[in-house]
Design a protein around this motif. Structure first.
Motif, PDB file in Angstrom:
ATOM      1  N   GLN A 138       0.827  -1.214   0.000  1.00  0.00           N
ATOM      2  CA  GLN A 138       0.000   0.000   0.000  1.00  0.00           C
ATOM      3  C   GLN A 138       0.862   1.265   0.000  1.00  0.00           C
ATOM      4  O   GLN A 138       0.687   2.160   0.827  1.00  0.00           O
ATOM      5  CB  GLN A 138      -0.957   0.000   1.204  1.00  0.00           C
ATOM      6  N   CYS A 139       1.796   1.329  -0.926  1.00  0.00           N
ATOM      7  CA  CYS A 139       2.754   2.440  -0.967  1.00  0.00           C
ATOM      8  C   CYS A 139       2.159   3.664  -1.665  1.00  0.00           C
ATOM      9  O   CYS A 139       2.481   3.961  -2.816  1.00  0.00           O
ATOM     10  CB  CYS A 139       4.038   2.001  -1.662  1.00  0.00           C
ATOM     11  N   GLU A 140       1.282   4.350  -0.985  1.00  0.00           N
ATOM     12  CA  GLU A 140       0.731   5.578  -1.524  1.00  0.00           C
ATOM     13  C   GLU A 140       1.789   6.678  -1.484  1.00  0.00           C
ATOM     14  O   GLU A 140       2.787   6.582  -0.768  1.00  0.00           O
ATOM     15  CB  GLU A 140      -0.504   5.998  -0.721  1.00  0.00           C
ATOM     16  N   GLN A 141       1.562   7.726  -2.274  1.00  0.00           N
ATOM     17  CA  GLN A 141       2.471   8.865  -2.275  1.00  0.00           C
ATOM     18  C   GLN A 141       1.696  10.123  -1.886  1.00  0.00           C
ATOM     19  O   GLN A 141       1.117  10.807  -2.724  1.00  0.00           O
ATOM     20  CB  GLN A 141       3.133   9.027  -3.647  1.00  0.00           C
ATOM     21  N   PRO A 142       1.673  10.437  -0.586  1.00  0.00           N
ATOM     22  CA  PRO A 142       0.927  11.611  -0.117  1.00  0.00           C
ATOM     23  C   PRO A 142       1.578  12.904  -0.590  1.00  0.00           C
ATOM     24  O   PRO A 142       2.697  12.910  -1.106  1.00  0.00           O
ATOM     25  CB  PRO A 142       1.006  11.483   1.410  1.00  0.00           C
ATOM     26  N   LEU A 143       0.865  14.006  -0.398  1.00  0.00           N
ATOM     27  CA  LEU A 143       1.401  15.313  -0.760  1.00  0.00           C
ATOM     28  C   LEU A 143       2.678  15.598   0.018  1.00  0.00           C
ATOM     29  O   LEU A 143       2.829  15.193   1.175  1.00  0.00           O
ATOM     30  CB  LEU A 143       0.364  16.403  -0.484  1.00  0.00           C
ATOM     31  N   SER A 144       3.592  16.291  -0.633  1.00  0.00           N
ATOM     32  CA  SER A 144       4.882  16.585  -0.012  1.00  0.00           C
ATOM     33  C   SER A 144       4.741  17.627   1.097  1.00  0.00           C
ATOM     34  O   SER A 144       3.908  18.533   1.022  1.00  0.00           O
ATOM     35  CB  SER A 144       5.873  17.082  -1.066  1.00  0.00           C
ATOM     36  N   ARG A 145       5.587  17.478   2.114  1.00  0.00           N
ATOM     37  CA  ARG A 145       5.637  18.411   3.230  1.00  0.00           C
ATOM     38  C   ARG A 145       7.086  18.800   3.490  1.00  0.00           C
ATOM     39  O   ARG A 145       8.019  18.109   3.049  1.00  0.00           O
ATOM     40  CB  ARG A 145       5.057  17.781   4.504  1.00  0.00           C
ATOM     41  N   THR A 146       7.273  19.866   4.239  1.00  0.00           N
ATOM     42  CA  THR A 146       8.607  20.319   4.627  1.00  0.00           C
ATOM     43  C   THR A 146       8.565  20.779   6.078  1.00  0.00           C
ATOM     44  O   THR A 146       7.604  21.405   6.506  1.00  0.00           O
ATOM     45  CB  THR A 146       9.083  21.485   3.734  1.00  0.00           C
ATOM     46  N   VAL A 147       9.614  20.474   6.819  1.00  0.00           N
ATOM     47  CA  VAL A 147       9.740  20.972   8.189  1.00  0.00           C
ATOM     48  C   VAL A 147      10.233  22.413   8.115  1.00  0.00           C
ATOM     49  O   VAL A 147      11.272  22.685   7.503  1.00  0.00           O
ATOM     50  CB  VAL A 147      10.724  20.118   9.006  1.00  0.00           C
TER      51      VAL A 147
END
Length: 294
Positions: A138-147
């Motif tokens: 189940q390797c979904e690719q969620p929206l990218s985030r940044t710290v």
């Protein structure tokens, strides 16, 4: 611990939680802890990954990538860790599930951690070896985030650890306490997940302090007959027999996960009210961070 099993788990839980946040997973989801020397990993399917904690020179298909941001990988991409820059432990989080494949990693005692000293849990109870394969579904690719810069973690090799009195603190005299709190300690190379061993001017005893063995928690600072301090860590024994001069406060425990040989630390004594206030403030700050969806 009442069964003689130490806490185990991530040495730096804040870095672990941040890496999971970057791939939109539960903050306590399983990750790969990378210590001192990083692996080379080939991906068999597309997924999202994130690296937090120690700073390595890290490359995806020979292109330099950064910590603290979501990274999208494709099938056959190769991730390689090169020179360690700061800290000692990095955390690699990944989108996907470990529990739905034929060779799934199964939780033990409600934990996915590998207890290296006892050889159970996690991935076959051991560290990864060359050619090991970790099955992820189940390797979904969620929206990218940044710290954001405000929350980034930095490791400078010189730290102040705040402490509260421990069980046997009153058994140490004024000279011994002054020796402990007035000097700088060097982290030694034989430190590990069980304990952080320190070197400094030894604390001297006119006669050994004899105590009854009792429960030993993470952050307990023991003084053995050598006079050289040892900080108990996540894989430390559950019962100890050396006197405890102080205990590192909960808010500063993640720093223990990034201490490497030759780093310097000092200790500062505070009271329990101050320790509770520092912990509450830190928790509120990170709750604000983890509630952020960007």
């Amino acid at each position: 611990m009442h069964n003689g099993i130490s806490q185990s788990g991530a040495m730096d839980p804040i870095a672990m939680q941040m890496s999971n946040w970057l791939v939109s997973k539960a903050l306590d989801a399983p990750v790969i802890e990378i210590t001192l020397i990083g692996p080379i990993i080939q991906f068999k399917s597309a997924m999202s990954i994130a690296i937090c904690g120690a700073q390595f020179e890290c490359f995806l298909n020979d292109k330099l990538i950064a910590n603290d941001e979501t990274i999208q990988v494709k099938a056959d991409d190769i991730l390689s860790f090169k020179k360690l820059r700061t800290g000692i432990r990095a955390y690699l989080a990944f989108s996907g599930d470990l529990t739905n494949e034929k060779n799934a990693v199964k939780p033990i005692l409600n934990s996915f951690s590998t207890h290296l000293t006892a050889n159970f849990g996690g991935y076959h109870g051991r560290s990864f070896k060359e050619n090991d394969q970790l099955d992820i579904s189940q390797c979904e690719q969620p929206l990218s985030r940044t710290v954001s810069k405000k929350f980034k973690l930095y490791y400078i090799g010189n730290y102040l650890l705040r402490c509260v009195p421990s069980v046997e603190s009153s058994s140490f005299d004024e000279k011994q306490l002054n020796t402990f709190y007035s000097q700088s300690f060097i982290v030694t190379a034989d430190s590990n997940r069980m304990g952080i061993r320190l070197f400094a001017k030894p604390i001297e005893f006119e006669k050994p302090l004899q105590i009854i063995s009792s429960g030993l928690t993470q952050g307990s600072i023991q003084i053995p007959p050598s006079g050289q301090a040892i900080i108990s860590s996540v894989d430390g024994q559950t019962i100890g027999g050396y006197p405890r001069i102080a205990n590192v406060i909960s808010a500063d425990l993640p720093i223990l996960g990034q201490l490497k040989a030759k780093d310097k630390i000092r200790f500062m004594l505070i009271d329990k009210i101050q320790a509770a206030a520092i912990f509450t403030e830190k928790q509120l700050n990170f709750e604000l961070f983890f509630q952020n969806k960007q």
